[in-house]
Design a protein around this motif. Structure first.
Motif, PDB file in Angstrom:
ATOM      1  N   GLY A 200       0.820  -1.210   0.000  1.00  0.00           N
ATOM      2  CA  GLY A 200       0.000   0.000   0.000  1.00  0.00           C
ATOM      3  C   GLY A 200       0.852   1.258   0.000  1.00  0.00           C
ATOM      4  N   ALA A 201       0.439   2.243   0.799  1.00  0.00           N
ATOM      5  CA  ALA A 201       1.149   3.537   0.861  1.00  0.00           C
ATOM      6  C   ALA A 201       2.337   3.417   1.801  1.00  0.00           C
ATOM      7  N   HIS A 202       3.396   2.799   1.315  1.00  0.00           N
ATOM      8  CA  HIS A 202       4.582   2.577   2.147  1.00  0.00           C
ATOM      9  C   HIS A 202       5.348   3.891   2.341  1.00  0.00           C
ATOM     10  N   PRO A 203       6.245   3.947   3.327  1.00  0.00           N
ATOM     11  CA  PRO A 203       6.850   5.232   3.746  1.00  0.00           C
ATOM     12  C   PRO A 203       7.552   6.030   2.657  1.00  0.00           C
ATOM     13  N   VAL A 204       8.269   5.353   1.741  1.00  0.00           N
ATOM     14  CA  VAL A 204       9.072   6.098   0.775  1.00  0.00           C
ATOM     15  C   VAL A 204       8.343   6.325  -0.552  1.00  0.00           C
ATOM     16  N   LEU A 205       7.060   5.988  -0.605  1.00  0.00           N
ATOM     17  CA  LEU A 205       6.295   5.998  -1.853  1.00  0.00           C
ATOM     18  C   LEU A 205       6.418   7.305  -2.616  1.00  0.00           C
ATOM     19  N   ARG A 206       6.334   8.418  -1.922  1.00  0.00           N
ATOM     20  CA  ARG A 206       6.329   9.720  -2.599  1.00  0.00           C
ATOM     21  C   ARG A 206       7.716  10.359  -2.666  1.00  0.00           C
ATOM     22  N   ASN A 207       8.737   9.607  -2.321  1.00  0.00           N
ATOM     23  CA  ASN A 207      10.068  10.194  -2.201  1.00  0.00           C
ATOM     24  C   ASN A 207      11.072   9.554  -3.144  1.00  0.00           C
ATOM     25  N   GLY A 208      10.733   9.479  -4.436  1.00  0.00           N
ATOM     26  CA  GLY A 208      11.672   8.926  -5.393  1.00  0.00           C
ATOM     27  C   GLY A 208      12.934   9.760  -5.458  1.00  0.00           C
ATOM     28  N   SER A 209      14.053   9.218  -5.009  1.00  0.00           N
ATOM     29  CA  SER A 209      15.298   9.976  -4.914  1.00  0.00           C
ATOM     30  C   SER A 209      16.477   9.012  -4.873  1.00  0.00           C
ATOM     31  N   ILE A 210      17.668   9.581  -4.885  1.00  0.00           N
ATOM     32  CA  ILE A 210      18.901   8.826  -4.660  1.00  0.00           C
ATOM     33  C   ILE A 210      19.658   9.497  -3.523  1.00  0.00           C
ATOM     34  N   ALA A 211      20.016   8.726  -2.510  1.00  0.00           N
ATOM     35  CA  ALA A 211      20.834   9.248  -1.415  1.00  0.00           C
ATOM     36  C   ALA A 211      22.237   8.675  -1.534  1.00  0.00           C
ATOM     37  N   LEU A 212      23.230   9.548  -1.420  1.00  0.00           N
ATOM     38  CA  LEU A 212      24.626   9.131  -1.372  1.00  0.00           C
ATOM     39  C   LEU A 212      25.127   9.371   0.040  1.00  0.00           C
ATOM     40  N   THR A 213      25.653   8.333   0.670  1.00  0.00           N
ATOM     41  CA  THR A 213      26.179   8.499   2.013  1.00  0.00           C
ATOM     42  C   THR A 213      27.683   8.231   2.000  1.00  0.00           C
ATOM     43  N   PHE A 214      28.404   8.957   2.846  1.00  0.00           N
ATOM     44  CA  PHE A 214      29.859   8.909   2.896  1.00  0.00           C
ATOM     45  C   PHE A 214      30.311   8.575   4.308  1.00  0.00           C
ATOM     46  N   ASP A 218      28.719  14.480   5.315  1.00  0.00           N
ATOM     47  CA  ASP A 218      28.446  15.339   4.162  1.00  0.00           C
ATOM     48  C   ASP A 218      27.650  14.578   3.108  1.00  0.00           C
ATOM     49  N   ASP A 219      26.560  13.900   3.547  1.00  0.00           N
ATOM     50  CA  ASP A 219      25.733  13.099   2.662  1.00  0.00           C
ATOM     51  C   ASP A 219      24.947  13.989   1.703  1.00  0.00           C
ATOM     52  N   VAL A 220      24.433  13.363   0.635  1.00  0.00           N
ATOM     53  CA  VAL A 220      23.795  14.103  -0.449  1.00  0.00           C
ATOM     54  C   VAL A 220      22.495  13.413  -0.842  1.00  0.00           C
ATOM     55  N   LEU A 221      21.491  14.214  -1.196  1.00  0.00           N
ATOM     56  CA  LEU A 221      20.223  13.701  -1.698  1.00  0.00           C
ATOM     57  C   LEU A 221      20.003  14.277  -3.088  1.00  0.00           C
ATOM     58  N   PHE A 222      19.772  13.402  -4.065  1.00  0.00           N
ATOM     59  CA  PHE A 222      19.532  13.825  -5.443  1.00  0.00           C
ATOM     60  C   PHE A 222      18.089  13.524  -5.793  1.00  0.00           C
ATOM     61  N   SER A 227      10.381  19.500 -13.135  1.00  0.00           N
ATOM     62  CA  SER A 227      11.064  20.724 -13.526  1.00  0.00           C
ATOM     63  C   SER A 227      12.580  20.577 -13.565  1.00  0.00           C
ATOM     64  N   GLY A 228      13.071  19.354 -13.403  1.00  0.00           N
ATOM     65  CA  GLY A 228      14.517  19.148 -13.438  1.00  0.00           C
ATOM     66  C   GLY A 228      15.000  18.373 -12.235  1.00  0.00           C
ATOM     67  N   ALA A 229      16.266  18.541 -11.920  1.00  0.00           N
ATOM     68  CA  ALA A 229      16.881  17.782 -10.829  1.00  0.00           C
ATOM     69  C   ALA A 229      17.460  18.731  -9.798  1.00  0.00           C
ATOM     70  N   LEU A 230      17.497  18.247  -8.573  1.00  0.00           N
ATOM     71  CA  LEU A 230      18.006  19.053  -7.465  1.00  0.00           C
ATOM     72  C   LEU A 230      18.946  18.210  -6.628  1.00  0.00           C
TER      73      LEU A 230
END
Length: 272
Positions: A200-214, A218-222, A227-230
């Motif tokens: 069903g409506a699982h937690p990450v459903l609306r959060n299509g993204s890529i996370a880079l962790t180091f 200084d982690d990053v979320l893409f 309208s483009g990418a952030l």
């Protein structure tokens, strides 16, 4: 070069933020150097080697020579016509990450797409054929570097059942794509989970993204949107929130052999 510097830093037990602080650099500079997105000057190289306690003259001489020979544009410079500044910043960090966590609520994540699947997504008549070809080649090069060349970053994918069942390019394209997912799931540094409709409506459903962790922070979320990418940096709270939702959904998803079995069930429903 970048792997040698990362290894010397790890041997010296110094984190990336500590390097930045002690050399009065920005944390992102250290990440970009280790990720290979920017070259390192001989002066900066010497400062790093001094900090890491590398005193062997032969090693220092060889690294300085390699530095002088490597002052060339980043690998994606051949694709500048299809790489936005935001995506260039992301690419500069991608290969230096310790872990990549990706989810798309509707499509197969780009790093796992076949050429046929990608071309079907781009077949809207809105771009020249040469631009489509460049996007396809860029994606293939990213896949080669992350799926075939390196054991790092560790790649974690959540693939939604919607992506498995949506006919992108027709049944032949989808059969090839699903077989690709099964192959990727067997790569040692890849973790693939399937999110079934039953969640069903699982937690990450609306959060299509890529996370880079180091390892050094200084982690990053893409985030890609209409309208483009952030690329979100310097906002650890946003990254942590996405990763928390990702982990919660992953814990309820099917993984490993169970995920491959799930894909096989979907494959059987595509007509020959």
């Amino acid at each position: 070069m970048r792997l040698a510097l990362r290894n010397y830093r790890n041997d010296a037990r110094i984190s990336q933020p500590e390097v930045a602080e002690r050399l009065s650099w920005s944390p992102s500079k250290v990440i970009r150097i280790e990720g290979g997105s920017v070259g390192v000057s001989v002066t900066d190289l010497r400062a790093l080697l001094d900090l890491y306690g590398v005193v062997d003259e032969r090693i220092r001489r060889d690294l300085e020579q390699a530095t002088r020979e490597s002052r060339r544009p980043p690998w994606w410079s051949a694709f500048r016509e299809v790489v936005s500044p935001q995506f260039a910043a992301y690419l500069g960090l991608e290969s230096a990450a310790g872990e990549l966590s990706a989810y798309d609520p509707a499509l197969v994540p780009g790093l796992l797409q076949t050429e046929g699947y990608t071309r079907a997504l781009l077949a809207d008549g809105q771009r020249p054929a040469a631009r489509t070809d460049a996007i396809v080649r860029l994606r293939a090069e990213r896949q080669r570097r992350l799926l075939r060349e390196a054991a790092e970053p560790r790649l974690r994918f959540l693939v939604d059942e919607a992506a498995l069942r949506r006919w992108v390019g027709g049944p032949d394209t989808m059969r090839e794509q699903l077989e690709r997912l099964k192959s990727a799931a067997r790569i040692p540094h890849v973790e693939l989970s399937v999110v079934p409709f039953t969640l069903g409506a699982h937690p990450v459903l609306r959060n299509g993204s890529i996370a880079l962790t180091f390892r050094g922070g200084d982690d990053v979320l893409f985030v890609e949107g209409p309208s483009g990418a952030l690329t979100i940096r310097d906002d650890q709270e946003a990254v942590d929130e996405y990763l928390a939702r990702f982990e919660e959904s992953r814990g309820k998803a099917v993984s490993g052999d169970e995920a491959i079995g799930f894909i096989d069930e979907v494959l059987a429903q595509y007509p020959s």
